[in-house]
Write a protein that holds these residues in place. Sequence first.
Motif, PDB file in Angstrom:
ATOM      1  N   THR A  13       0.844  -1.191   0.000  1.00 47.35           N
ATOM      2  CA  THR A  13       0.000   0.000   0.000  1.00 47.35           C
ATOM      3  C   THR A  13       0.877   1.238   0.000  1.00 47.35           C
ATOM      4  N   ARG A  14       0.469   2.275  -0.720  1.00 44.38           N
ATOM      5  CA  ARG A  14       1.210   3.531  -0.701  1.00 44.38           C
ATOM      6  C   ARG A  14       0.612   4.456   0.351  1.00 44.38           C
ATOM      7  N   LEU A  15       1.435   4.886   1.301  1.00 41.54           N
ATOM      8  CA  LEU A  15       1.005   5.758   2.384  1.00 41.54           C
ATOM      9  C   LEU A  15       1.860   7.021   2.388  1.00 41.54           C
ATOM     10  N   PRO A  16       1.374   8.112   2.981  1.00 40.07           N
ATOM     11  CA  PRO A  16       2.213   9.309   3.119  1.00 40.07           C
ATOM     12  C   PRO A  16       3.414   9.005   4.009  1.00 40.07           C
ATOM     13  N   VAL A  17       4.538   9.645   3.708  1.00 45.45           N
ATOM     14  CA  VAL A  17       5.720   9.501   4.557  1.00 45.45           C
ATOM     15  C   VAL A  17       5.435  10.178   5.894  1.00 45.45           C
ATOM     16  N   PRO A  18       5.577   9.466   7.027  1.00 44.42           N
ATOM     17  CA  PRO A  18       5.279  10.085   8.321  1.00 44.42           C
ATOM     18  C   PRO A  18       6.299  11.155   8.686  1.00 44.42           C
ATOM     19  N   THR A  19       5.864  12.123   9.455  1.00 44.02           N
ATOM     20  CA  THR A  19       6.759  13.159   9.984  1.00 44.02           C
ATOM     21  C   THR A  19       6.726  13.087  11.504  1.00 44.02           C
ATOM     22  N   PRO A  20       7.849  13.341  12.164  1.00 44.92           N
ATOM     23  CA  PRO A  20       7.895  13.188  13.619  1.00 44.92           C
ATOM     24  C   PRO A  20       7.223  14.344  14.346  1.00 44.92           C
ATOM     25  N   GLY A  21       6.488  14.015  15.402  1.00 42.80           N
ATOM     26  CA  GLY A  21       5.945  15.024  16.283  1.00 42.80           C
ATOM     27  C   GLY A  21       6.904  15.296  17.426  1.00 42.80           C
ATOM     28  N   PRO A  22       6.500  16.093  18.395  1.00 44.22           N
ATOM     29  CA  PRO A  22       7.365  16.365  19.548  1.00 44.22           C
ATOM     30  C   PRO A  22       7.773  15.073  20.257  1.00 44.22           C
ATOM     31  N   GLY A  23       9.065  14.931  20.526  1.00 47.08           N
ATOM     32  CA  GLY A  23       9.567  13.746  21.204  1.00 47.08           C
ATOM     33  C   GLY A  23       9.653  12.510  20.344  1.00 47.08           C
ATOM     34  N   GLU A  24       9.430  12.671  19.049  1.00 49.10           N
ATOM     35  CA  GLU A  24       9.439  11.520  18.140  1.00 49.10           C
ATOM     36  C   GLU A  24      10.585  11.632  17.128  1.00 49.10           C
ATOM     37  N   VAL A  25      10.847  10.497  16.474  1.00 47.86           N
ATOM     38  CA  VAL A  25      11.779  10.461  15.349  1.00 47.86           C
ATOM     39  C   VAL A  25      11.152   9.626  14.241  1.00 47.86           C
ATOM     40  N   THR A  26      11.621   9.832  13.035  1.00 50.05           N
ATOM     41  CA  THR A  26      11.334   8.883  11.960  1.00 50.05           C
ATOM     42  C   THR A  26      12.625   8.196  11.581  1.00 50.05           C
ATOM     43  N   VAL A  27      12.505   6.951  11.125  1.00 44.33           N
ATOM     44  CA  VAL A  27      13.665   6.120  10.790  1.00 44.33           C
ATOM     45  C   VAL A  27      13.452   5.522   9.413  1.00 44.33           C
ATOM     46  N   ASP A  28      14.476   5.637   8.559  1.00 48.74           N
ATOM     47  CA  ASP A  28      14.490   4.907   7.293  1.00 48.74           C
ATOM     48  C   ASP A  28      14.840   3.456   7.597  1.00 48.74           C
ATOM     49  N   VAL A  29      13.895   2.557   7.373  1.00 48.60           N
ATOM     50  CA  VAL A  29      14.050   1.164   7.784  1.00 48.60           C
ATOM     51  C   VAL A  29      14.945   0.417   6.800  1.00 48.60           C
ATOM     52  N   VAL A  30      15.916  -0.296   7.337  1.00 49.86           N
ATOM     53  CA  VAL A  30      16.778  -1.162   6.535  1.00 49.86           C
ATOM     54  C   VAL A  30      16.227  -2.579   6.516  1.00 49.86           C
ATOM     55  N   ALA A  31      15.892  -3.106   7.689  1.00 44.16           N
ATOM     56  CA  ALA A  31      15.401  -4.484   7.778  1.00 44.16           C
ATOM     57  C   ALA A  31      14.544  -4.624   9.018  1.00 44.16           C
ATOM     58  N   CYS A  32      13.749  -5.717   9.049  1.00 46.79           N
ATOM     59  CA  CYS A  32      12.879  -5.978  10.192  1.00 46.79           C
ATOM     60  C   CYS A  32      12.739  -7.487  10.357  1.00 46.79           C
ATOM     61  N   GLY A  33      12.963  -7.963  11.581  1.00 45.60           N
ATOM     62  CA  GLY A  33      12.838  -9.381  11.857  1.00 45.60           C
ATOM     63  C   GLY A  33      11.396  -9.817  11.957  1.00 45.60           C
ATOM     64  N   ALA A  34      11.203 -11.143  11.878  1.00 43.86           N
ATOM     65  CA  ALA A  34       9.853 -11.710  11.916  1.00 43.86           C
ATOM     66  C   ALA A  34       9.849 -12.952  12.788  1.00 43.86           C
ATOM     67  N   GLY A  35       8.939 -12.959  13.776  1.00 44.98           N
ATOM     68  CA  GLY A  35       8.758 -14.110  14.650  1.00 44.98           C
ATOM     69  C   GLY A  35       7.294 -14.289  14.982  1.00 44.98           C
ATOM     70  N   LEU A  36       7.009 -15.202  15.918  1.00 43.54           N
ATOM     71  CA  LEU A  36       5.622 -15.546  16.225  1.00 43.54           C
ATOM     72  C   LEU A  36       4.819 -14.387  16.805  1.00 43.54           C
ATOM     73  N   THR A  37       5.488 -13.431  17.442  1.00 41.95           N
ATOM     74  CA  THR A  37       4.757 -12.284  17.984  1.00 41.95           C
ATOM     75  C   THR A  37       3.996 -11.541  16.884  1.00 41.95           C
ATOM     76  N   LEU A  38       4.552 -11.556  15.680  1.00 39.24           N
ATOM     77  CA  LEU A  38       3.871 -10.904  14.556  1.00 39.24           C
ATOM     78  C   LEU A  38       2.515 -11.518  14.267  1.00 39.24           C
ATOM     79  N   GLU A  39       2.416 -12.825  14.415  1.00 36.78           N
ATOM     80  CA  GLU A  39       1.139 -13.475  14.169  1.00 36.78           C
ATOM     81  C   GLU A  39       0.113 -13.030  15.206  1.00 36.78           C
ATOM     82  N   MET A  40       0.565 -12.808  16.433  1.00 36.52           N
ATOM     83  CA  MET A  40      -0.334 -12.293  17.463  1.00 36.52           C
ATOM     84  C   MET A  40      -0.790 -10.878  17.110  1.00 36.52           C
ATOM     85  N   ALA A  41       0.126 -10.081  16.576  1.00 36.48           N
ATOM     86  CA  ALA A  41      -0.243  -8.730  16.161  1.00 36.48           C
ATOM     87  C   ALA A  41      -1.225  -8.769  14.991  1.00 36.48           C
TER      88      ALA A  41
END
Length: 333
Positions: A13-41
């Motif tokens: 899906t194409r979404l707008p690029v998020p912008t950080p609010g106060p106390g936040e950051v945005t991160v350009d993601v390189v990689a993301c792991g996957a385990g059983l917790t994802l299925e719960m999510a």
Amino acid sequence: MVVAEAGGAPELTRLPVPTPGPGEVTVDVVACGAGLTLEMARTGALGGGFPRVLGHEFSGHVREVGEGVSNWRPGDRVTASFYLTCGDCHWCRHGRETLCTAFGGFVGAAIDGAFAEVIRVPARNLVAVPEQVELADAGIVADALATPLHVMNQRLSTRAGDWVAVIGAGGGLGVHTVAVARTVGARVAAVESNADKRKALTELGLADLVLDGSDWPIACAAVIDCVGNTETLAESMRALAPGGTLVVLGVRGTDRLTIPAIDLILGELTVTGTRYASRNEIAQALDLVAAGRIHPIVGARFPLVELPAVFELVRSGQAFGRIVVDVAHRSAG
């Protein structure tokens, strides 16, 4: 990759690029792991709402910082905690933020996660990644390695030479639990029902014994159950030596452990749960990798657009080690 409703499949899906609010950051993601917790999510068991971008074991470079953020700069190599915590309650102030009394949910459930090119998170969640650690693997270090490190730090008092058994030792969490137990000098029995995973464990040489669970030649000072069903919990209790500790690290549903109280008394046994890791423990895990004392074990890599296949592999339980999604490379090409 967005899951539109609880139980749905992730779709590009194409979404707008998020912008950080106060106390936040945005991160350009390189990689993301996957385990059983994802299925719960994905099924909504972790709370939050839909539609939702899942994924929490991420690594990348800081893109932008929001108002009030002074300790991070664009380009910083980072991973992050999975938990949304307040940073100010009793537990947070004492370094055990996984017990935060104002807990706000999970990255990838309460807020959008890292199966996207850019993620927005609270700045307090970030942990710096040392230059010696491969950035593409840092996200799984923050979960699959930091979690068993918390077990060794907080839930056990294992001494050099003690026997520690790991149930479900060939999974993404189990194999890293075996590796972490070895760093404290424990002798490790890796218990795994899958023959192919037992073979892989033997070839890696991480454990002193590799067992299928049908025969226990030893009694253990500790058993770490990464599966947590009724059968493995009962098996774990039978494997404990007097004075031993069972740590329940995995869970699959509503399975229960029934223990005769007299066994606890006569054996002076301990049964405890364990919950994720602190940011300090994530940093410790990264330092162990940077020093070459532990190596992340990746069983498969997929591009972002193949995330549905990742979920199928997670559900099958056939992957050895952790699965990594290379978010920065969206297609197989």
